[in-house]
Write a protein that holds these residues in place. Structure first.
Motif, PDB file in Angstrom:
ATOM      1  N   GLY A   1      -7.372  -5.003   5.169  1.00  0.00           N
ATOM      2  CA  GLY A   1      -7.111  -4.378   3.623  1.00  0.00           C
ATOM      3  C   GLY A   1      -6.008  -3.372   3.382  1.00  0.00           C
ATOM      4  O   GLY A   1      -5.469  -3.194   2.446  1.00  0.00           O
ATOM      5  N   GLY A   2      -5.927  -2.398   4.495  1.00  0.00           N
ATOM      6  CA  GLY A   2      -5.071  -1.159   4.304  1.00  0.00           C
ATOM      7  C   GLY A   2      -3.793  -1.324   4.934  1.00  0.00           C
ATOM      8  O   GLY A   2      -3.023  -0.306   4.934  1.00  0.00           O
ATOM      9  N   ARG A   3      -3.601  -2.436   5.557  1.00  0.00           N
ATOM     10  CA  ARG A   3      -2.387  -2.451   6.227  1.00  0.00           C
ATOM     11  C   ARG A   3      -0.916  -2.821   5.501  1.00  0.00           C
ATOM     12  O   ARG A   3       0.178  -2.435   5.648  1.00  0.00           O
ATOM     13  CB  ARG A   3      -2.277  -3.806   7.140  1.00  0.00           C
ATOM     14  CG  ARG A   3      -3.206  -3.531   8.298  1.00  0.00           C
ATOM     15  CD  ARG A   3      -3.105  -4.817   9.518  1.00  0.00           C
ATOM     16  NE  ARG A   3      -2.701  -5.895   8.622  1.00  0.00           N
ATOM     17  CZ  ARG A   3      -2.077  -7.234   9.132  1.00  0.00           C
ATOM     18  NH1 ARG A   3      -1.373  -6.856  10.239  1.00  0.00           N
ATOM     19  NH2 ARG A   3      -1.915  -8.258   8.419  1.00  0.00           N
ATOM     20  N   ASN A   4      -1.196  -3.483   4.184  1.00  0.00           N
ATOM     21  CA  ASN A   4      -0.079  -3.511   3.031  1.00  0.00           C
ATOM     22  C   ASN A   4       0.890  -4.554   3.823  1.00  0.00           C
ATOM     23  O   ASN A   4       2.094  -4.331   3.771  1.00  0.00           O
ATOM     24  CB  ASN A   4       0.340  -2.273   2.808  1.00  0.00           C
ATOM     25  CG  ASN A   4      -0.547  -1.488   1.732  1.00  0.00           C
ATOM     26  OD1 ASN A   4      -1.283  -2.482   1.054  1.00  0.00           O
ATOM     27  ND2 ASN A   4      -0.568  -0.339   1.766  1.00  0.00           N
ATOM     28  N   VAL A   5       0.461  -5.553   4.631  1.00  0.00           N
ATOM     29  CA  VAL A   5       1.516  -6.420   5.293  1.00  0.00           C
ATOM     30  C   VAL A   5       0.701  -7.764   5.124  1.00  0.00           C
ATOM     31  O   VAL A   5      -0.337  -8.045   4.964  1.00  0.00           O
ATOM     32  CB  VAL A   5       1.829  -6.062   6.941  1.00  0.00           C
ATOM     33  CG1 VAL A   5       2.722  -4.709   6.981  1.00  0.00           C
ATOM     34  CG2 VAL A   5       0.427  -6.154   7.508  1.00  0.00           C
ATOM     35  N   ILE A   6       1.739  -8.741   5.293  1.00  0.00           N
ATOM     36  CA  ILE A   6       1.321 -10.135   5.272  1.00  0.00           C
ATOM     37  C   ILE A   6       0.592 -10.689   6.318  1.00  0.00           C
ATOM     38  O   ILE A   6       0.600 -10.143   7.577  1.00  0.00           O
ATOM     39  CB  ILE A   6       2.536 -11.103   4.918  1.00  0.00           C
ATOM     40  CG1 ILE A   6       3.123 -10.654   3.496  1.00  0.00           C
ATOM     41  CG2 ILE A   6       2.202 -12.526   4.625  1.00  0.00           C
ATOM     42  CD1 ILE A   6       4.524 -11.294   3.313  1.00  0.00           C
TER      43      ILE A   6
END
Length: 602
Positions: free
Chosen positions: A43-48
């Motif tokens: 959830g914290g990666r902010n990547v697809i």
């Protein structure tokens, strides 16, 4: 009593079992913590997510900005290597390029960012599944407004559809409505969905499979569709017309034609429509309201009646007469629509030399002096005098400091640009017009103001005033060393004025001459100005003079010169002196007994 004995496990086996349970719990806790940590990390990666695409365009592992750039570049590439949709429907055909459709890139990228994530506790599992090969394809989101698509579907509908829609018309005093007829029609919502799917297919072939010059064939279906029921409230809005009387345009002064009022009951029209068969014409009566005033009737009434008139004699210098004529010309032809207010200051504007106004006597602080625009109060007073002979409403009016003499006491109106105005309202149902005329007659100059309008009832007004509290001018002496000894000089510029009050009433009569009402127009107060005589201070106090004559100076031989009192050299008076006894008829005042600081009285 019977029973059996439970054999206990050896102590060593009991300990071994407890250790296994503890170990299993520890392993489960570790795995759970690790999974929760994975969910938080995802959830914290902010990547697809891995294996996520946009209509075949791989955006796996990209940030939002990276995915937006990738989509933007892909769409730009499509313009040079187009994706074409070949569309057909019941013999009709058309083409639509992907470049003609506006993609909502922000919404599309947002959908890719959210693909596969789900709730917090499922994110770890979704990530592992995508990591092991599970994938998600996000469709291109289109913007709401698609002019090219809308135009294509409208053309298809015109060529393929044969549904006859309801239509209406006004015929005389009835409203006719023809019901529509069922026919073939394309389902626009389904057509838009199929075209969207074809567009995604074309992008998948281009981005995912690397094909060039992609063409996708789309066959749109038609269906039997009944005519749409008309919007009866919308029909009512189109038909409804407010009755409108013919009126005079305040700018062009042209008559605007009347409008006939039309109305009907929408519920009555719907009931008739529901009972009609397809293609059948039904009619309902219209409520027709004729205007009260037509172009022809208004033309015959406009400015037909002389509502009021006022004439004054213009005295004084040529400059003063010039100013009166200029200000009168500025007011000539002014038209007031019903409810509008006439403002003398707004109509004439500032009285400046650039407009041709000249210096003439005015009152400043009670003293006569020359100022550009002197005399224009005679025009405002003459207009007011004419208004007093009508039933028009006086909005603002102030009396002069001193009684003017050219209108009856109480019927003058002083003005000063920027501070004091004269205003009246057209309180009739028709326009009124001012007509002013400055002219010479019998060797004298006159100013006449006429007010034209439409007198519906035949009423007329007669103003009258009563004067009281008259104060005769006193005499004051002022020392002036330039006056020869033994003589006096009367100030001919600061003329004396009789002080007086005037209470004005406007009597309104019916057409038959009977009194309708008495309108109190207030009380005007005019100050007294004394007669001023100049004398040489060497002649002593005038109160000590015998018979009011200054003593004569001694001759060199010891005698006295002959007593010859002198009035001195007369200056041009500021105006024709007011009579010692003001006229007993007068006019209206809108209040204000204290004079303004600067008073353009002439």
């Amino acid at each position: 009593m019977s029973g059996h004995r439970i054999e206990k496990a050896p102590k060593g086996e009991q300990k071994q079992g407890k250790k296994g349970a503890v170990l299993a719990g520890v392993i489960a806790a570790v795995l759970l913590c690790g999974y929760l940590g994975l969910c938080a990390w995802v959830g914290g990666r902010n990547v697809i997510m891995p294996h996520v695409g946009i209509s075949g365009l791989d955006v796996s592992g990209m940030t939002r900005d990276q995915a937006a750039d990738a989509l933007k570049n892909a769409l730009a590439e499509e313009r040079g290597d187009p994706i074409t949709l070949n569309i057909s429907c019941e013999g009709w055909s058309g083409k639509l390029s992907a470049a003609d459709l506006a993609v909502d890139q922000e919404t599309t990228v947002q959908a890719a960012m959210q693909a596969g994530e789900g709730p917090f506790l499922l994110r770890g599992g979704q990530y592992l599944a995508h990591l092991l090969g599970a994938g998600s394809q996000v469709e291109l989101a289109l913007q709401d407004q698609q002019p090219a698509l809308t135009a294509l579907l409208e053309d298809m509908e015109r060529q393929v559809g044969d549904v006859t829609m309801a239509h209406w018309q006004v015929s005389g005093q009835t409203l006719e409505l023809t019901k529509g007829v069922t026919g073939l029609a394309a389902d626009e919502e389904q057509a838009a969905q199929l075209l969207h799917q074809a567009l995604d297919q074309g992008f998948a072939q281009k981005f995912g499979q690397g094909e060039q010059n992609v063409t996708v064939d789309v066959d749109l279906p038609v269906t039997q569709m009944p005519p749409q029921e008309p919007d009866f409230d919308a029909v009512h809005q189109d038909v409804y017309t407010e009755p409108k009387d013919a009126a005079l345009d305040g700018t062009t002064h042209e008559i605007v034609s009347e409008s006939v009022g039309l109305d009907f009951d929408p519920a009555q029209l719907k009931a008739a429509y529901d009972q009609a068969g397809e293609g059948e014409t039904v009619s309902i009566p219209l409520t027709v309201t004729q205007p009260k005033e037509t172009r022809e009737s208004l033309s015959a009434k406009l400015f037909r009646d002389l509502l009021g008139k006022g004439t004054t004699k213009v005295g004084g210098s040529a400059a003063r007469k010039n100013n009166v004529a200029l200000s009168a010309k500025a007011c000539n032809g002014v038209i007031l629509l019903p409810g509008e207010v006439f403002s003398y200051n707004n109509t004439t504007g500032s009285r400046s030399a650039s407009k041709g106004y000249q210096a003439a006597p005015v009152y400043v602080g009670g003293a006569s002096t020359d100022e550009v625009g002197g005399g224009i109060c005679q025009t405002s007073s003459t207009i007011y005098y004419a208004v007093l002979h009508t039933t028009l409403e006086v909005v603002e009016r102030r009396s002069h400091m001193y009684n003017t003499g050219y209108v009856p006491a109480g019927m003058d109106a002083t003005v000063y640009y920027g501070s004091t105005d004269f205003r009246f309202r057209n309180n009739t149902n028709y326009p009124v017009k001012l007509v002013t005329e400055s002219y010479d007659k019998g060797g004298s100059r006159y100013l006449t103001v006429k007010i034209y309008g439409t007198n519906e009832t035949g009423t007329y007004a007669v103003p009258k005033s009563t004067t009281f509290d008259q104060v005769a001018p006193t005499t004051q002496y002022k020392a002036d060393s330039s006056i020869p000894r033994g003589t006096t000089k009367v100030d001919r510029k600061q003329n004396p004025y009789t002080g007086v009050k005037a209470k004005t009433v406007r009597y309104v009569y019916n057409k038959d001459g009977s009194l309708n009402q008495e309108q109190s127009m207030g009380t005007s107060t005019y100050k007294m100005r004394p007669k001023t005589i100049y004398y040489n201070p060497a002649d002593g106090d005038p109160a000590t003079w015998a018979n009011g004559v200054p003593p004569q100076p001694s001759t060199p031989g010891g005698g006295q010169t002959e007593t010859k009192p002198s009035t001195g050299e007369n200056t041009v008076p500021a105006e024709t002196p007011a009579p010692e006894t003001p006229p007993q008829t007068g006019g209206e005042t809108a209040g204000g007994n204290e004079p303004p600081s600067q008073d353009l009285q002439t």
